[in-house]
Design an enzyme around this catalytic site. Structure first.
Site, PDB file in Angstrom:
ATOM      1  N   CYS A   1      45.383  44.038  38.120  1.00 33.60           N
ATOM      2  CA  CYS A   1      44.130  44.436  38.767  1.00 33.60           C
ATOM      3  C   CYS A   1      43.129  43.289  38.775  1.00 33.60           C
ATOM      4  O   CYS A   1      42.543  42.969  39.819  1.00 33.60           O
ATOM      5  CB  CYS A   1      43.530  45.654  38.062  1.00 33.60           C
ATOM      6  SG  CYS A   1      44.398  47.204  38.405  1.00 33.60           S
TER       7      CYS A   1
ATOM      8  N   HIS B   1      38.131  50.594  39.371  1.00 34.59           N
ATOM      9  CA  HIS B   1      39.209  51.211  38.606  1.00 34.59           C
ATOM     10  C   HIS B   1      39.020  52.718  38.602  1.00 34.59           C
ATOM     11  O   HIS B   1      37.884  53.217  38.541  1.00 34.59           O
ATOM     12  CB  HIS B   1      39.208  50.711  37.155  1.00 34.59           C
ATOM     13  CG  HIS B   1      40.097  49.545  36.921  1.00 34.59           C
ATOM     14  ND1 HIS B   1      39.634  48.329  36.467  1.00 34.59           N
ATOM     15  CD2 HIS B   1      41.437  49.394  37.071  1.00 34.59           C
ATOM     16  CE1 HIS B   1      40.652  47.482  36.351  1.00 34.59           C
ATOM     17  NE2 HIS B   1      41.757  48.116  36.702  1.00 34.59           N
TER      18      HIS B   1
ATOM     19  N   GLU C   1      33.683  47.548  38.960  1.00 32.75           N
ATOM     20  CA  GLU C   1      33.870  46.304  38.217  1.00 32.75           C
ATOM     21  C   GLU C   1      32.842  45.250  38.641  1.00 32.75           C
ATOM     22  O   GLU C   1      32.631  45.008  39.819  1.00 32.75           O
ATOM     23  CB  GLU C   1      35.283  45.775  38.418  1.00 32.75           C
ATOM     24  CG  GLU C   1      36.377  46.702  37.899  1.00 32.75           C
ATOM     25  CD  GLU C   1      36.308  46.946  36.394  1.00 32.75           C
ATOM     26  OE1 GLU C   1      35.566  46.213  35.700  1.00 32.75           O
ATOM     27  OE2 GLU C   1      36.998  47.859  35.913  1.00 32.75           O
TER      28      GLU C   1
ATOM     29  N   ARG D   1      49.690  42.208  28.797  1.00 35.88           N
ATOM     30  CA  ARG D   1      50.187  42.909  27.606  1.00 35.88           C
ATOM     31  C   ARG D   1      51.550  43.512  27.857  1.00 35.88           C
ATOM     32  O   ARG D   1      52.377  43.634  26.945  1.00 35.88           O
ATOM     33  CB  ARG D   1      49.174  43.982  27.191  1.00 35.88           C
ATOM     34  CG  ARG D   1      49.553  44.751  25.932  1.00 35.88           C
ATOM     35  CD  ARG D   1      48.465  45.736  25.552  1.00 35.88           C
ATOM     36  NE  ARG D   1      48.158  46.675  26.607  1.00 35.88           N
ATOM     37  CZ  ARG D   1      48.869  47.790  26.863  1.00 35.88           C
ATOM     38  NH1 ARG D   1      49.945  48.065  26.138  1.00 35.88           N
ATOM     39  NH2 ARG D   1      48.511  48.597  27.828  1.00 35.88           N
TER      40      ARG D   1
END
Length: 213
Positions: A142, A165, A79, A89
């Site tokens: 995360c 990830h 990342e 979500r």
């Protein structure tokens, strides 16, 4: 001192490959003579950042790598950037679902990883481990942890950190699933590559690894 963090299971999963891989990577690195601490973070907004902060104070690491699961991705995602936004979500493991809230009120819009992600990408490719530079860590727990980590390290001179990830493990998926996965040993070896590269590389490589969209 190296600090590795992974997450507890979430979203109905019975395991989280990030925590399993972090523990295995720590074994690999310790055999090579490195001092490594591991911490399992709760998949909870707020609490995860608090546990991370406590680990930073307890261990005083020079390098921190937080790891999380991104089901559906096919490779290790190094990342690049954490954003100051919680937008869930799905609820976290405590039922919280923040929408358009700051990770740190009044904090910068974003932080970049301070680990050599492109040098790590090159070394992962040399080792035959599927990997990519990712331009988004999402807006779930995360990213919350990634941003909290970089915000904490902004005031700690010489301490570098970042986030990776990882895909599903094969055993998480039905036999007939078309979703990508990666064996635990490959993920753990990949994490170890990122750490070795971070120890050896103070100035990152420069080559194209961006995204068109």
């Amino acid at each position: 001192m190296i600090l590795l963090t992974g997450f507890e299971p979430f979203g109905g999963e019975s395991l989280n490959p990030s925590w399993l891989a972090v523990q295995r990577a720590a074994e690999i690195l310790r055999r090579e003579g490195h001092t490594v601490a591991t911490v399992e973070l709760p998949c909870v907004f707020g609490d995860s950042a608090k546990v991370l902060g406590e680990a930073l104070r307890e261990h005083g690491p020079a390098i921190v790598l937080s790891v999380g699961m991104a089901g559906g991705r096919s490779r290790l995602s190094l990342e690049r950037v954490a954003i100051n936004c919680d937008d869930a979500r799905i609820p976290d493991n405590r039922g919280q679902r923040p929408i358009d809230e700051a990770v740190v009120a009044g904090g910068p819009a974003a932080y970049f990883s301070t680990l050599p992600i492109k040098a790590a990408l090159r070394n992962l490719q040399i080792e035959g481990i599927r990997a990519e530079v990712s331009q988004t860590a999402g807006t779930y727990v995360c990213n919350h942890v990634f941003y909290a980590l970089m915000h904490a390290l902004a005031s700690k001179e010489g301490v570098r950190g970042g986030f990776v990830h990882v895909p599903y493990l094969p055993e998480q998926l039905p036999v007939d699933s078309s979703l990508p996965s990666m064996p635990l040993e490959s993920i753990a070896q990949g994490i170890a590559v990122v750490i070795r590269t971070s120890i050896q590389t103070m100035v990152d490589d420069k080559f194209a690894a961006g995204a068109v969209h």
